[in-house]
Write an enzyme that holds these catalytic residues in place. Structure first.
Site, PDB file in Angstrom:
ATOM      1  N   HIS A 242       0.876  -1.185   0.000  1.00 37.63           N
ATOM      2  CA  HIS A 242       0.000   0.000   0.000  1.00 37.63           C
ATOM      3  C   HIS A 242       0.912   1.233   0.000  1.00 37.63           C
ATOM      4  CE1 HIS A 242      -3.646  -2.259   0.387  1.00 37.63           C
ATOM      5  NE2 HIS A 242      -3.162  -2.924   1.413  1.00 37.63           N
ATOM      6  N   GLU A 271      -1.126  -6.706  -2.044  1.00 34.36           N
ATOM      7  CA  GLU A 271      -2.227  -5.728  -1.941  1.00 34.36           C
ATOM      8  C   GLU A 271      -1.830  -4.396  -2.560  1.00 34.36           C
ATOM      9  OE1 GLU A 271      -3.710  -5.412   2.098  1.00 34.36           O
ATOM     10  OE2 GLU A 271      -3.452  -7.548   2.460  1.00 34.36           O
ATOM     11  N   ASP A 273      -1.414  -0.964  -4.149  1.00 36.45           N
ATOM     12  CA  ASP A 273      -2.053   0.244  -4.673  1.00 36.45           C
ATOM     13  C   ASP A 273      -1.144   1.425  -4.363  1.00 36.45           C
ATOM     14  OD1 ASP A 273      -2.729   0.592  -1.949  1.00 36.45           O
ATOM     15  OD2 ASP A 273      -4.865   0.204  -2.268  1.00 36.45           O
TER      16      ASP A 273
HETATM   17  C1  XIL Z   1      -9.379  -3.491   3.747  1.00 36.77           C
HETATM   18  C2  XIL Z   1     -10.571  -3.656   2.823  1.00 36.77           C
HETATM   19  O1  XIL Z   1     -10.179  -3.408   1.496  1.00 36.77           O
HETATM   20  C3  XIL Z   1     -11.663  -2.692   3.231  1.00 36.77           C
HETATM   21  O2  XIL Z   1     -12.827  -2.898   2.457  1.00 36.77           O
HETATM   22  C4  XIL Z   1     -11.980  -2.876   4.712  1.00 36.77           C
HETATM   23  O3  XIL Z   1     -12.934  -1.913   5.113  1.00 36.77           O
HETATM   24  C5  XIL Z   1     -10.721  -2.734   5.545  1.00 36.77           C
HETATM   25  O4  XIL Z   1      -9.749  -3.644   5.086  1.00 36.77           O
HETATM   26  N1  XIL Z   1      -4.461  -4.478   4.721  1.00 36.77           N
HETATM   27  C6  XIL Z   1      -5.127  -5.672   4.625  1.00 36.77           C
HETATM   28  C7  XIL Z   1      -6.480  -5.716   4.043  1.00 36.77           C
HETATM   29  O5  XIL Z   1      -4.541  -6.714   4.916  1.00 36.77           O
HETATM   30  O6  XIL Z   1      -7.263  -6.703   4.623  1.00 36.77           O
HETATM   31  C8  XIL Z   1      -7.184  -4.381   4.155  1.00 36.77           C
HETATM   32  O7  XIL Z   1      -8.401  -4.465   3.436  1.00 36.77           O
HETATM   33  C9  XIL Z   1      -6.300  -3.287   3.622  1.00 36.77           C
HETATM   34  C10 XIL Z   1      -5.027  -3.196   4.428  1.00 36.77           C
END
Ligand code: XIL
Length: 511
Positions: A242, A271, A273
């Site tokens: 992230h 994950e 973005d």
């Molecule tokens: C996020 C989801 O995308 C959202 O919809 C939810 O409200 C909160 O969680 N790290 C993670 C993910 O491991 O599970 C999270 O996902 C984003 C950050």
């Protein structure tokens, strides 16, 4: 030609190498020339490197048919954003609900995709009843949860994020009902329970802010080293990814992935973005594209990096605006499901054509390097470089700078630099050595190369630029530890040589 597309689509990433290989062979046996083929998908391009390209998704957006069509065609792997988390799967103790998670695993099966299960043990999205348990009952509740959930998805989920986010940012263990009850032993206990429930699933620990080198990734490295040494069943480490344009690109991502891979583990970007402060503008979107490209390059450079998952593929369904008020535009496609410059950057980094979806990607140069200096311990460093325009538009070379990092070793810190030869003509090429204000491993100085004028057409190379530098006291270097140096004597893509366009990193990973 859809034959090529379908044949590779039947080959989901994350499956055994044998199957991937068989699929790759099948695709090439189709004998369709690349030029005639329908544009390949991000997953097809990644699969050609033995990796998958995936996306998070979730139940609420699947009725959006345009969204679902791209999800099902462009990506070879999906991760449920929420529907396999504890608060969804076991909202009351002992009462399990798999309806929502099953929607995701069914979608994957229907589209030849693999599933990353997310997540079994996490401090967040954890129902209140877990935190309310007496410490003596937490281990049994955790083990039961893992047994039921991983057991239900046995054969459906290729890899599980067994433990999510175990660390604080300073590298200490994060307090949670699990840590509070069992100390850090909860991690090994969870992995063993997951292995018992699904012996074939790849088991991961997953965290954020661990992408680059630093205290938190050191803590993860120490933890997984210990787990491996103790024979605890762990197959991989997930790096959430992230990122945010305003915080810079994580330093040393490739080296970081590599050190985990060297422990005999898979690594994955789970994950991805890249958010920004809104409103988005061209400069932020260009930086974003560079970050996406850097992540793909880092994964491609590490054989055990098995794949990349974006945390949903479109700004339309991003978690960012809710989680980080005022920020957004973090994904590969915009809110109207149109590919952005970041999508093009990922495509090109994966070796595909730039389809121009983002209206032109500014950062489409790459650096290639060969070592033309057989003597690493003498008084000169002689990098030979080329720039290649991998984009669809010409690049104005006067806006371009290239950096090659090295250590000055002992002696004075003033330098002489030379261009020995280039088909561009050395008179148009500028060169200088600069000292880094905060030296890094293998890098306390860099050679910076620029161009007085000129334009590099789409698809063209500058040809060779032979460079040379020495200290003004002619003392010797030890080049063996130099960040940008490799020992390859023929030209290869050089991710540790950086290219900047208009001051923004367009290629490479800075030390
Ligand atoms: C996020 C989801 O995308 C959202 O919809 C939810 O409200 C909160 O969680 N790290 C993670 C993910 O491991 O599970 C999270 O996902 C984003 C950050």
């Amino acid at each position: 030609m859809s034959l090529v597309k379908r044949s590779t689509h039947g080959c989901p990433g994350g499956l055994p190498v044998l199957l991937l290989t068989a699929c790759a062979v099948a695709a090439s046996l189709a004998g369709v020339p690349a030029a005639a083929a329908e544009p390949s998908t991000l997953h097809d391009l990644a699969a050609a490197h033995g990796k998958y390209f995936g996306s998070a998704t979730d139940n609420p957006e699947l009725p959006d048919t345009a969204y679902a069509a791209t999800l099902g065609s462009e990506f070879g792997q999906i991760t449920p954003g929420n529907s396999m988390k504890w608060d969804t799967t076991e909202p009351q103790q002992g009462q399990f609900s798999f309806t929502k998670g099953d929607v995701i695993s069914d979608f994957a099966r229907d589209h030849g995709q693999t599933v990353r299960g997310h997540t079994l043990v996490w401090h967040s999205q954890l129902p209140g009843w877990v935190a309310a348990l007496p410490a003596s009952q937490v281990e049994a509740a955790m083990t039961n949860h893992i047994t039921e959930v991983a057991g239900h998805y046995r054969g459906e989920v290729a890899a599980w994020d067994v433990v999510n986010e175990p660390f604080n940012d300073d590298g200490t263990f994060r307090a949670s009902p699990f840590y509070n009850a069992m100390g850090s032993d909860y991690i090994a206990t969870a992995l063993r329970a997951a292995h018992a429930a699904d012996p074939d699933a790849k088991l991961y620990i997953n965290d954020y802010n661990t992408e680059g080198l630093g205290a938190k990734s050191d803590a993860m490295y120490d933890l997984v080293s210990e787990l491996v040494a103790e024979g605890v069943p762990i197959d991989g480490v997930g790096f959430q990814g992230h990122l945010a344009v305003q915080y810079g690109f994580p330093g040393g991502m490739q080296q970081n992935l590599k050190r985990f891979a060297d422990l005999g583990l898979d690594v994955a970007v789970t994950e991805l973005d890249v958010r920004m402060q809104l409103p988005a503008d061209a400069a932020k979107l260009a930086t974003q594209a560079t970050y996406y490209r850097n992540v793909v390059e880092a994964c491609l450079a590490v054989a055990r990096c098995v794949g990349i998952t974006v945390w949903d593929y479109t700004d339309k369904y991003s978690w960012v605006p809710d989680a980080f008020p005022g920020q957004g535009a973090a994904n590969l496609y915009d809110e109207n499901l149109r590919p952005k410059a970041s999508y093009d950057a990922v495509r090109t980094a994966l070796g595909g054509d730039d389809e121009g979806g983002g209206g032109g990607e500014p950062g489409a140069l790459k650096a290639r390097y060969r070592n033309s200096d057989p003597a690493p311990a003498d008084n000169q460093i002689k990098p030979a470089l080329q720039l290649v325009n991998t984009g669809a538009a010409a690049v104005d070379l006067s806006t371009v700078k290239v950096r090659y990092w090295f250590t000055g070793d002992n002696g004075v810190s003033s330098y002489g630099t030379w261009c020995d030869w280039s088909p561009l003509g050395c008179s148009t090429i500028t060169h200088r050595v600069a000292a880094m204000s905060s030296p890094k491993a293998g890098a306390d100085h860099y050679l910076e190369v620029g161009f007085g004028s000129g334009s590099l057409a789409a698809g063209s190379s500058t040809g060779e630029i032979q460079l040379r530098l020495s200290k003004t006291d002619w003392s010797n270097f030890d080049e063996t530890d130099d960040y940008s140096r490799t020992t390859g004597t023929s030209y290869a893509d050089a991710p540790k040589v950086a290219v900047y366009i208009g001051g923004e990193l367009a290629w490479g990973i800075e030390p």
